[in-house]
Enzyme design. Structure first.
Site, PDB file in Angstrom:
ATOM      1  N   LYS A 134      56.218  55.859  31.805  1.00 53.00           N
ATOM      2  CA  LYS A 134      55.820  54.485  32.133  1.00 53.00           C
ATOM      3  C   LYS A 134      57.007  53.775  32.744  1.00 53.00           C
ATOM      4  O   LYS A 134      58.154  53.997  32.327  1.00 53.00           O
ATOM      5  CB  LYS A 134      55.396  53.734  30.860  1.00 53.00           C
ATOM      6  CG  LYS A 134      54.472  52.577  31.124  1.00 53.00           C
ATOM      7  CD  LYS A 134      53.074  53.052  31.440  1.00 53.00           C
ATOM      8  CE  LYS A 134      52.214  51.962  32.034  1.00 53.00           C
ATOM      9  NZ  LYS A 134      50.873  52.434  32.363  1.00 53.00           N
ATOM     10  N   GLY A 248      38.382  41.829  36.262  1.00 55.37           N
ATOM     11  CA  GLY A 248      39.320  42.171  37.339  1.00 55.37           C
ATOM     12  C   GLY A 248      38.928  43.471  38.017  1.00 55.37           C
ATOM     13  O   GLY A 248      37.740  43.790  38.164  1.00 55.37           O
ATOM     14  N   VAL A 250      38.895  46.616  37.153  1.00 60.88           N
ATOM     15  CA  VAL A 250      38.018  47.538  36.424  1.00 60.88           C
ATOM     16  C   VAL A 250      36.826  46.783  35.837  1.00 60.88           C
ATOM     17  O   VAL A 250      35.684  47.259  35.899  1.00 60.88           O
ATOM     18  CB  VAL A 250      38.769  48.245  35.269  1.00 60.88           C
ATOM     19  CG1 VAL A 250      37.854  49.258  34.595  1.00 60.88           C
ATOM     20  CG2 VAL A 250      40.014  48.935  35.781  1.00 60.88           C
TER      21      VAL A 250
HETATM   22  P1  NAD Z   1      43.322  43.317  36.567  1.00 58.02           P
HETATM   23  O1  NAD Z   1      44.593  42.569  36.457  1.00 58.02           O
HETATM   24  O2  NAD Z   1      42.711  43.562  37.906  1.00 58.02           O
HETATM   25  O3  NAD Z   1      42.179  42.620  35.668  1.00 58.02           O
HETATM   26  C1  NAD Z   1      42.406  42.063  34.425  1.00 58.02           C
HETATM   27  C2  NAD Z   1      41.601  40.770  34.368  1.00 58.02           C
HETATM   28  O4  NAD Z   1      41.634  40.265  33.052  1.00 58.02           O
HETATM   29  C3  NAD Z   1      42.167  39.678  35.279  1.00 58.02           C
HETATM   30  O5  NAD Z   1      41.131  39.178  36.092  1.00 58.02           O
HETATM   31  C4  NAD Z   1      42.676  38.621  34.304  1.00 58.02           C
HETATM   32  O6  NAD Z   1      42.514  37.287  34.798  1.00 58.02           O
HETATM   33  C5  NAD Z   1      41.800  38.847  33.108  1.00 58.02           C
HETATM   34  N1  NAD Z   1      42.372  38.437  31.835  1.00 58.02           N
HETATM   35  C6  NAD Z   1      43.663  38.479  31.431  1.00 58.02           C
HETATM   36  N2  NAD Z   1      43.775  38.049  30.162  1.00 58.02           N
HETATM   37  C7  NAD Z   1      42.518  37.737  29.763  1.00 58.02           C
HETATM   38  C8  NAD Z   1      41.977  37.244  28.554  1.00 58.02           C
HETATM   39  N3  NAD Z   1      42.762  37.026  27.482  1.00 58.02           N
HETATM   40  N4  NAD Z   1      40.647  37.024  28.490  1.00 58.02           N
HETATM   41  C9  NAD Z   1      39.859  37.263  29.556  1.00 58.02           C
HETATM   42  N5  NAD Z   1      40.315  37.725  30.727  1.00 58.02           N
HETATM   43  C10 NAD Z   1      41.633  37.967  30.826  1.00 58.02           C
HETATM   44  O7  NAD Z   1      43.600  44.711  35.801  1.00 58.02           O
HETATM   45  P2  NAD Z   1      42.718  46.010  35.881  1.00 58.02           P
HETATM   46  O8  NAD Z   1      43.282  46.944  36.901  1.00 58.02           O
HETATM   47  O9  NAD Z   1      41.274  45.633  35.939  1.00 58.02           O
HETATM   48  O10 NAD Z   1      43.049  46.668  34.471  1.00 58.02           O
HETATM   49  C11 NAD Z   1      42.535  46.115  33.278  1.00 58.02           C
HETATM   50  C12 NAD Z   1      43.054  46.922  32.113  1.00 58.02           C
HETATM   51  O11 NAD Z   1      42.667  48.295  32.260  1.00 58.02           O
HETATM   52  C13 NAD Z   1      44.582  46.943  32.001  1.00 58.02           C
HETATM   53  O12 NAD Z   1      44.936  46.986  30.644  1.00 58.02           O
HETATM   54  C14 NAD Z   1      44.967  48.258  32.659  1.00 58.02           C
HETATM   55  O13 NAD Z   1      46.202  48.744  32.179  1.00 58.02           O
HETATM   56  C15 NAD Z   1      43.808  49.144  32.229  1.00 58.02           C
HETATM   57  N6  NAD Z   1      43.573  50.287  33.111  1.00 58.02           N
HETATM   58  C16 NAD Z   1      43.302  50.087  34.422  1.00 58.02           C
HETATM   59  C17 NAD Z   1      43.056  51.188  35.240  1.00 58.02           C
HETATM   60  C18 NAD Z   1      42.730  51.018  36.678  1.00 58.02           C
HETATM   61  O14 NAD Z   1      42.265  51.991  37.297  1.00 58.02           O
HETATM   62  N7  NAD Z   1      42.896  49.823  37.250  1.00 58.02           N
HETATM   63  C19 NAD Z   1      43.110  52.501  34.715  1.00 58.02           C
HETATM   64  C20 NAD Z   1      43.378  52.658  33.362  1.00 58.02           C
HETATM   65  C21 NAD Z   1      43.617  51.540  32.569  1.00 58.02           C
END
Ligand code: NAD
Length: 444
Positions: A134, A248, A250
């Site tokens: 990481k 967001g 995902v």
């Molecule tokens: P992102 O930043 O695009 O989306 C996260 C969303 O959550 C944002 O829109 C943000 O405004 C919102 N948010 C933040 N805090 C919040 C809260 N307390 N209540 C409600 N909404 C809140 O991130 P992402 O790429 O969608 O990833 C989301 C999670 O999934 C992360 O933990 C990431 O590590 C994990 N993840 C993502 C992927 C991927 O392919 N993008 C793969 C594996 C794991």
């Protein structure tokens, strides 16, 4: 000052030290690069001044004999670069790069240690020949927030930051492969790629696989269906109330998948613009004004798709759901929180079991990119999730314990061609005096 002096003498762990204090400590000692590594049962440091870090590792439950943690001081932007290498027996350390704000150095270290261990497990369970790693950049103090740092007024500074981090990754000689994660975007990956050849998840127009999030969302959806099948003998989610936290990258495609099969949606989203978007797209959904209320939602499934540390004694006490299955990494505040869920008879699909498709997508790009292979691998999430849940049930243990033991056994297998090469690379860095060199300057 007193705190810094005590820190410098190693009396106090990194717990109370801010990132700025830690940076100042490195500056005073004229340290540009440093490492902490695990060797013959002991933590070895590149510089004695890092003694507080040793004491933190020794006392932290998150430290599980990680192979190495690398630090670099970025003085111009007043921040710290880190790369965490958990276990490279199965392959070189791979895991996304997080740009994030931390109150203390201890918060940053905990996050990195947990996330890199999670990556060892996720990669191993996904059958990838990668180990766990990481990267973390602490948000520079000049940035008002993670979101604001994406604005055009910070474009130059942001580019400089990722160029410098790219050179840091290059200096590690391949032990750590980086990727996109929270706080970073595909454009940042292109900047990293221009400075090393150890970057994954790169844009399609640079020969990569682009943003993996839609694949991740489909994988989470298939896991959720499998878990519902396990609970109720059907995977039909029509009419099932699903509380999704985060709309967001995902969360949004997951919401769309759920909408298409007729699930009833309760959505919490931090960003007002995204809340409005959700209201426009899904008039039948309940989009909460107060995103914190998601833990009290009258729902059958909770899908955390925002940030980590959302399952802790406080939130678990509020949950009324039967199942937790979502994309966010590090959902558990502490490892024991999985047992709290188990005791409360809430079925928990461990995050790294169901959110693995993002990394599978990045891995596929290594050998040329074939989306059909990613789709095939994603379909395996359904039987794999059932396998974890059935194994846990048969042994009377929580799914988290079952998944950890399966993943740890797979992570201990040596890479079929390279063996424990990551360890050799770390030894090479140490022998060649990596930590005694200054951070690499930009090429003129
Ligand atoms: P992102 O930043 O695009 O989306 C996260 C969303 O959550 C944002 O829109 C943000 O405004 C919102 N948010 C933040 N805090 C919040 C809260 N307390 N209540 C409600 N909404 C809140 O991130 P992402 O790429 O969608 O990833 C989301 C999670 O999934 C992360 O933990 C990431 O590590 C994990 N993840 C993502 C992927 C991927 O392919 N993008 C793969 C594996 C794991």
């Amino acid at each position: 000052l007193e705190q810094e002096v005590r820190m410098a003498h190693g009396d106090v762990a990194a717990e109370s030290s801010s990132i700025a204090n830690f940076g100042a400590l490195l500056d005073r000692a004229n340290i540009w690069r440093a490492y902490a590594l695990y060797e013959n049962g002991e933590i070895r440091l590149s510089h004695e001044e890092l003694a507080p870090v040793r004491s933190f590792f020794e006392r932290s439950r998150d430290y599980v004999q990680h192979e190495a943690v690398f630090f670099e001081r970025e003085r111009q932007l007043d921040t710290i670069f880190t790369a965490f290498v958990h276990d490279t027996r199965r392959g070189l350390a791979q895991g996304g790069l997080r740009l994030c704000e931390y109150a203390t150095m201890a918060d940053l270290l905990s996050d990195g240690l947990r996330l890199s261990q999670g990556m060892s497990r996720k990669n191993a369970l996904a059958g990838l020949h990668w180990g766990g790693g990481k990267g973390i950049i602490a948000l520079p103090p000049s940035a008002p927030s993670i979101e604001a740092y994406k604005e055009a007024r910070f474009a130059k500074e942001r580019k400089r930051l990722f160029e410098a981090y790219g050179r840091f990754v290059a200096s590690l000689g391949g032990v750590y492969y980086t990727a996109e994660d929270m706080g970073t975007v595909t454009a940042d990956m292109n900047v990293l790629l221009a400075n090393n050849r150890f970057t994954t998840c790169i844009a399609a127009d640079h020969g990569g696989s682009g943003n993996p999030s839609a694949h991740t969302a489909w994988g989470v959806f298939r896991s959720m269906q499998a878990a519902w099948q396990f609970l109720h003998g059907t995977d039909d989610l029509k009419g099932v109330r699903v509380a999704v936290q985060g709309a967001g990258n995902v969360g949004a495609p997951l919401i769309e998948n759920l909408h298409r099969v007729g699930a009833k949606l309760i959505i919490a989203e931090f960003a007002p613009t995204l809340r409005e978007k959700m209201r426009g797209h899904y008039p039948g959904a309940e989009v909460l004004d107060d995103h914190e209320k998601i833990f009290d939602a009258d729902a059958e499934i909770f899908a955390p798709c925002a940030r980590g540390n959302v399952l802790n004694p406080n939130t678990i006490a509020r949950l009324r759901v039967q199942l937790v299955c979502g994309a966010a990494n590090n959902q558990l505040g502490e490892r024991h929180d999985a047992e709290l869920l188990h005791e409360k008879k809430i079925l928990y699909v461990p995050d790294y079991v169901c959110n693995r498709t993002g990394i599978i997508n990045c891995a596929d790009e290594w050998a040329g990119y074939l989306e059909e292979d990613v789709a095939q691998a994603t379909e395996r999430l359904y039987p794999d999730t059932l396998n974890v849940l059935r194994r846990a049930q048969a042994r009377g243990i929580s799914p988290a314990v079952a998944a950890d033991s399966m993943a740890d056994a797979a992570a201990a297998e040596l890479h079929p061609m390279f063996g424990h090469r990551g360890r050799r690379l770390i030894d090479h860095l140490v022998r060649s005096g990596w930590s005694a060199r200054r951070a690499a300057e930009p090429l003129s």
